[in-house]
Every structure is written in structure tokens, then in C-alpha cells.
Motif scaffolding. Structure first.
Motif, PDB file in Angstrom:
ATOM      1  N   ASP A   1      -3.381 -25.141 -45.791  1.00 48.60           N
ATOM      2  CA  ASP A   1      -4.642 -24.659 -45.242  1.00 48.60           C
ATOM      3  C   ASP A   1      -4.354 -23.458 -44.347  1.00 48.60           C
ATOM      4  O   ASP A   1      -3.225 -23.257 -43.893  1.00 48.60           O
ATOM      5  CB  ASP A   1      -5.354 -25.761 -44.443  1.00 48.60           C
ATOM      6  CG  ASP A   1      -6.852 -25.508 -44.328  1.00 48.60           C
ATOM      7  OD1 ASP A   1      -7.319 -24.452 -44.813  1.00 48.60           O
ATOM      8  OD2 ASP A   1      -7.548 -26.357 -43.750  1.00 48.60           O
ATOM      9  N   ASP A   2      -5.394 -22.659 -44.089  1.00 47.59           N
ATOM     10  CA  ASP A   2      -5.194 -21.441 -43.302  1.00 47.59           C
ATOM     11  C   ASP A   2      -4.994 -21.743 -41.828  1.00 47.59           C
ATOM     12  O   ASP A   2      -4.211 -21.086 -41.140  1.00 47.59           O
ATOM     13  CB  ASP A   2      -6.385 -20.498 -43.478  1.00 47.59           C
ATOM     14  CG  ASP A   2      -7.688 -21.143 -43.047  1.00 47.59           C
ATOM     15  OD1 ASP A   2      -8.139 -20.886 -41.925  1.00 47.59           O
ATOM     16  OD2 ASP A   2      -8.257 -21.934 -43.831  1.00 47.59           O
ATOM     17  N   SER A   3      -5.698 -22.743 -41.305  1.00 45.67           N
ATOM     18  CA  SER A   3      -5.618 -23.045 -39.874  1.00 45.67           C
ATOM     19  C   SER A   3      -6.204 -24.423 -39.619  1.00 45.67           C
ATOM     20  O   SER A   3      -6.914 -24.974 -40.462  1.00 45.67           O
ATOM     21  CB  SER A   3      -6.385 -22.003 -39.055  1.00 45.67           C
ATOM     22  OG  SER A   3      -7.756 -21.981 -39.436  1.00 45.67           O
ATOM     23  N   ILE A   4      -5.890 -24.973 -38.455  1.00 39.88           N
ATOM     24  CA  ILE A   4      -6.590 -26.150 -37.943  1.00 39.88           C
ATOM     25  C   ILE A   4      -7.202 -25.734 -36.609  1.00 39.88           C
ATOM     26  O   ILE A   4      -6.469 -25.361 -35.688  1.00 39.88           O
ATOM     27  CB  ILE A   4      -5.644 -27.353 -37.736  1.00 39.88           C
ATOM     28  CG1 ILE A   4      -5.119 -27.877 -39.077  1.00 39.88           C
ATOM     29  CG2 ILE A   4      -6.376 -28.481 -37.001  1.00 39.88           C
ATOM     30  CD1 ILE A   4      -4.193 -29.068 -38.949  1.00 39.88           C
TER      31      ILE A   4
ATOM     32  N   SER B   1      -0.716 -20.632 -40.345  1.00 36.26           N
ATOM     33  CA  SER B   1      -0.898 -19.893 -39.089  1.00 36.26           C
ATOM     34  C   SER B   1      -0.332 -20.766 -37.975  1.00 36.26           C
ATOM     35  O   SER B   1      -0.131 -21.968 -38.172  1.00 36.26           O
ATOM     36  CB  SER B   1      -2.375 -19.581 -38.822  1.00 36.26           C
ATOM     37  OG  SER B   1      -3.107 -20.772 -38.601  1.00 36.26           O
ATOM     38  N   PRO B   2      -0.084 -20.208 -36.800  1.00 33.24           N
ATOM     39  CA  PRO B   2       0.379 -21.031 -35.678  1.00 33.24           C
ATOM     40  C   PRO B   2      -0.738 -21.940 -35.165  1.00 33.24           C
ATOM     41  O   PRO B   2      -1.918 -21.765 -35.520  1.00 33.24           O
ATOM     42  CB  PRO B   2       0.771 -19.982 -34.621  1.00 33.24           C
ATOM     43  CG  PRO B   2       0.902 -18.690 -35.368  1.00 33.24           C
ATOM     44  CD  PRO B   2      -0.069 -18.778 -36.487  1.00 33.24           C
ATOM     45  N   PRO B   3      -0.413 -22.922 -34.318  1.00 35.50           N
ATOM     46  CA  PRO B   3      -1.460 -23.772 -33.730  1.00 35.50           C
ATOM     47  C   PRO B   3      -2.441 -22.946 -32.901  1.00 35.50           C
ATOM     48  O   PRO B   3      -2.028 -22.064 -32.134  1.00 35.50           O
ATOM     49  CB  PRO B   3      -0.668 -24.738 -32.832  1.00 35.50           C
ATOM     50  CG  PRO B   3       0.731 -24.700 -33.341  1.00 35.50           C
ATOM     51  CD  PRO B   3       0.946 -23.329 -33.887  1.00 35.50           C
ATOM     52  N   VAL B   4      -3.735 -23.219 -33.072  1.00 31.70           N
ATOM     53  CA  VAL B   4      -4.760 -22.571 -32.246  1.00 31.70           C
ATOM     54  C   VAL B   4      -4.830 -23.334 -30.930  1.00 31.70           C
ATOM     55  O   VAL B   4      -5.355 -24.448 -30.861  1.00 31.70           O
ATOM     56  CB  VAL B   4      -6.127 -22.572 -32.954  1.00 31.70           C
ATOM     57  CG1 VAL B   4      -7.183 -21.918 -32.058  1.00 31.70           C
ATOM     58  CG2 VAL B   4      -6.036 -21.835 -34.293  1.00 31.70           C
TER      59      VAL B   4
END
Length: 453
Positions: free
Chosen positions: A351-354, A381-384
Motif C-alpha cells: 500500500d502507498d501509506s497508512i 512510504s515512511p510512517p506518517v
């Protein structure tokens, strides 16, 4: 998060339907409202409404109209702001003539500007950022509209990409740091400005270039003119939004010279090298923004890629639905895994992001119900970890999944066998822009204003 589009025809061709089509290509940037404004008999005429573009605006009525200069806007707004008076473009007829503004971004010193304007007699009719720009211009009625706009933009902090409609001109402006994307195109004497190049494709226009950070482009009967918001030396520090490449933009767009498709594919390749999934039977992506990274992951890991999660094309983006309840229901009606592909298999899901974690939890559960033996979640992507101050709706930090839980806790929460993210270094390398020219504040917490103190 918004999409803006504008058109000016030097050959006197009506552009209303083209603006509609441009907004259609930008619908992914906002699903809650849409509006189009143009000049008619010396005043601003507008069609605006709530919901998706085809519900908000009647295309057939636009086909009957004539306008050689028009702008449009699609917008995602929080639920409490979903009122007709907040639908852009916002317009007025002031001392120097008609004006309308479409804005993508977030003015970070809005409260201070609003207080100053109200003390000088301004009466606000909406809760949009853009109305402050109108009032600042109106209070400089001794200036020509372009000069008043430049003066207003010099007082603004934060992010903006603007399409501004004046009586005889179309104006595009981008903040000095380049947070928000904005491009310029042309076809047969008609000039276009748009949030993304994919909107130029739909009207058959050629991408001329990106509007430069800190630049104001004025298009009128005299041609195309470039101005500067601030002295050029102040525009050397760039902060292009990394989340555009991760999620927001369409993959067929080119932003600041970098293909979004290629950036996402490279994110997947780098993710495969950083966080392999040995023995996986298949790689699948979360449609649509995770699909391209999944292709890159599959190629780098030499694992078969399958379109194993099907998206209902008539459902919009789950992340930008206005309430958590709708988001949860949206996952079920939006995504459906193919049972035959997952049954008895070890699957790597990319997935692109969480952001809030809703989609990840639901889809892992659905894949397990298909009989998958193992489900390994990989995030391109890195963790938001931090709220965005410049326009993406992640501003409530306590709603972010990676803030509320450790990696192991989040893995258990979503029900995956393993969970891992792309590193910030790999993200930057995949986008292909220098680290000092890319805003990663939502991942790193490095905000522009903090660094400039």
C-alpha cells in the motif's frame, strides 16, 4: 487538498467545457465540492455545488455558455466546512473589477491576517483561506489588480497554488517554496493552468512547464508574462510535497519534472530490497495508489504480481471521505479481494501509506477471509507521524495510526503477519529530488517554519 484548473483563449474560443473536463481529470484531489467561474457582462458568473463534479455542476448548461477566460476548483473539505458558501472559486466585484480565486493549499498565518482585516472593516462570509486574499486586494483598491494580488501574496505564509480570474487576464501563482504543484499548458492559442499535467492531457494541451515556486504567471491578450512574489534569492529553498508522489497525484502526472508513475515504481523496488518477503506466492497492490509500487516490489523481488484486489470504480478515495464511519463503510464497498488468488497463499500486500489505519485493517481481514495463509503488509512510504501544516487532512495528530501504536502494535491491530515501511532516505531517492527540496514533514516532523527560526 484541492484541484484547480484555468483556461484563457487568446483566439476567443469558449473554454467552459474544457474547464469542466480539466476538473474531471482532477476529481481525485477533492470529492466534496466543485465550482467554475467566468466573466459575464462585466461580473463574475459561477456554477458551484456540493459533491462530485457531475452532481455539483450541470455540464449541459456550460455547453450553452460562452467565456474565453474561466477557472475551476474541486475540493476536499472537513465535514464542518461542507457548506455552499465555502465552495470555491470565491468571487467578488470590487473597485477594480470582477475577480475570482481558486486555491489549493493552506495559509498558516490566516488567523492573524483575518484579525487584521476584520479590524479594518472586512466582513467574512466563508471560512475559506481564499477570502482573506480577496479582502487584502480590496483594501488596496488604489493598486492595479495584479499589483494588489502580488502585495497580498507577499503577506501570506504557508502553501498555495492559485488560479485567479480577472476581467481580462488569467493568473496562476505558486508559493515561494513550491509546496503545491501547478503547471502551465497550451493548445492552439489557448493557455491552461492546472494542479497536475494529467488535466492538460484531457483537453489535448501540451505541457509547457511547471509554474516556478514564487512565480506569478499572467496570461492575457498581450501574451504570457512572468512576475515574482518575492525576490528570487528567497525562493532557493524549495519544499515540494513528497505526499503528492506517494498518494495525492495521479500516476500519469509529471510534477516538477518527475514522473509520478516512475517515482512510485521506484518506491516499490526500494521497499522490496529493504523489506523482502521470502517465499511469497504473490504480490498485490492496494488499488489504486498502491498498485504501481506493488509492480515495482514484484519486479525487484521476482515474485508474481497479481491484480488480486479489485476496486469498485464508482467509489471515490477512502482516505478523503469526511467521517470515520463513512471511511469504514467505504473500504467494504470500494475494495474486494479475489478469493481464488489468495486461497492457501502467502501474500505480500503493498500500500502507498497508512494514515489512520482503517483501510489496512479491513483489507487484511478480507484477504484472510479468502483463505490466505499469510498476509505481509508493506508500505511504500515512511510512517506518517506528524500532522501536515500545508494542506493534507492529517492535521489531528492523535488520529495517526503510527503515532498511537508501535510498529508491532500496529501490525497486530491490522492483523498482518508482518508490517514494514519504506525509509525516508529511500523515499527521497525514489522521488529523485534533493533532500533539501522535498517536504517530508508528515514523516520526519521537519517543518519549514521550525527550520527557519
Amino acid at each position: 487538498m484541492s484541484g484547480i484548473f484555468g483556461a484563457y483563449s487568446a483566439v476567443k474560443k469558449t473554454v467552459l467545457e474544457e474547464v469542466y473536463l480539466g476538473l474531471y481529470a482532477l476529481q481525485h484531489r477533492g470529492q466534496e465540492s466543485a465550482g467554475i467561474s467566468w466573466i459575464q457582462d462585466g461580473s463574475v458568473a459561477s456554477k458551484r455545488g456540493l459533491g462530485l463534479l457531475h452532481n455539483a455542476i450541470d455540464q449541459k448548461r456550460l455547453a450553452d455558455g460562452e467565456a474565453y477566460n474561466a477557472i475551476g476548483h474541486v475540493r476536499y473539505v472537513p465535514l464542518e466546512s461542507s457548506r455552499l458558501q465555502n465552495v470555491l472559486p470565491i468571487s467578488a466585484n470590487y473597485a477594480r473589477g470582477p475577480i475570482a480565486i481558486a486555491h489549493d493549499g493552506l495559509i498558516t498565518n490566516l488567523a492573524e491576517l483575518t484579525r487584521q482585516l476584520e479590524q479594518r472593516g472586512a466582513i467574512f462570509q466563508s471560512s475559506t483561506n481564499s477570502e482573506a486574499i480577496l479582502h487584502m486586494m480590496a483594501q488596496k483598491s488604489h493598486m492595479q489588480p495584479i499589483d494588489a494580488l502580488v502585495d497580498a501574496l507577499r503577506r501570506i505564509e504557508g502553501s498555495y497554488a492559485l488560479a485567479v480570474l480577472l476581467e481580462n487576464s488569467l493568473v496562476a501563482a505558486r508559493d515561494p517554496y513550491g509546496f503545491k504543484p501547478l503547471v502551465l499548458g497550451e493548445r492552439e492559442g489557448t493557455y491552461y493552468v492546472a494542479s497536475e499535467s494529467c488535466a492538460l492531457d484531457i483537453v489535448g494541451a501540451t505541457l509547457l512547464r511547471d509554474v516556478e515556486p514564487g512565480e506569478i504567471v499572467v496570461v492575457n491578450g498581450k501574451g504570457v508574462k512572468s512576475l515574482r512574489v518575492r525576490p528570487e534569492e528567497k525562493c532557493r529553498r524549495l519544499m515540494h510535497c513528497s505526499f503528492e508522489y506517494v498518494y495525492t497525484a495521479r500516476p500519469d502526472s509529471i510534477i516538477d519534472g518527475r514522473s509520478v508513475y516512475e517515482a512510485r515504481k521506484e518506491m516499490g523496488r526500494r521497499l522490496a530490497r529493504k523489506s523482502p518477503c521470502p517465499g511469497a506466492d504473490l504480490v498485490a497492490g492496494m488499488p489504486d495508489s498502491g498498485t504501481i509500487a506493488a509492480i515495482g516490489y514484484a519486479q525487484a523481488s521476482k515474485t508474481p504480481f497479481e491484480m488480486a484486489v479489485v476496486r469498485n470504480r464508482y467509489v471515490g478515495r477512502t482516505f478523503i471521505q469526511p467521517t470515520q464511519k463513512v471511511r469504514e463503510l467505504g473500504v467494504k464497498i470500494k475494495l474486494n479481494p479475489i478469493e481464488a488468488l489468495f486461497k492457501g497463499k502467502k501474500a505480500a500486500i503493498v500500500d502507498d501509506s497508512i494514515v489512520r489505519g482503517t483501510t489496512a485493517e479491513r483489507i487484511v481481514s478480507m484477504i484472510r477471509s479468502c483463505g490466505a495463509e499469510e498476509v505481509h503488509l508493506r508500505i511504500a512510504s515512511p510512517p506518517v507521524l506528524h500532522p501536515c501544516r500545508y494542506g493534507i487532512d492529517t492535521r489531528k495528530e492523535n488520529t495517526l495510526a503510527a503515532v498511537r501504536m508501535t510498529l508491532d502494535e500496529l501490525c497486530r491491530k491490522v492483523g498482518a503477519d508482518s508490517l514494514d515501511y519504506l525509509s525516508e532516505e529511500d523515499l527521497t531517492a525514489a522521488v529523485g529530488l534533493p533532500e533539501e527540496k522535498l517536504c517530508t514533514a508528515c514523516f520526519s516532523g521537519k517543518y519549514l517554519e521550525d527550520e527557519e527560526k
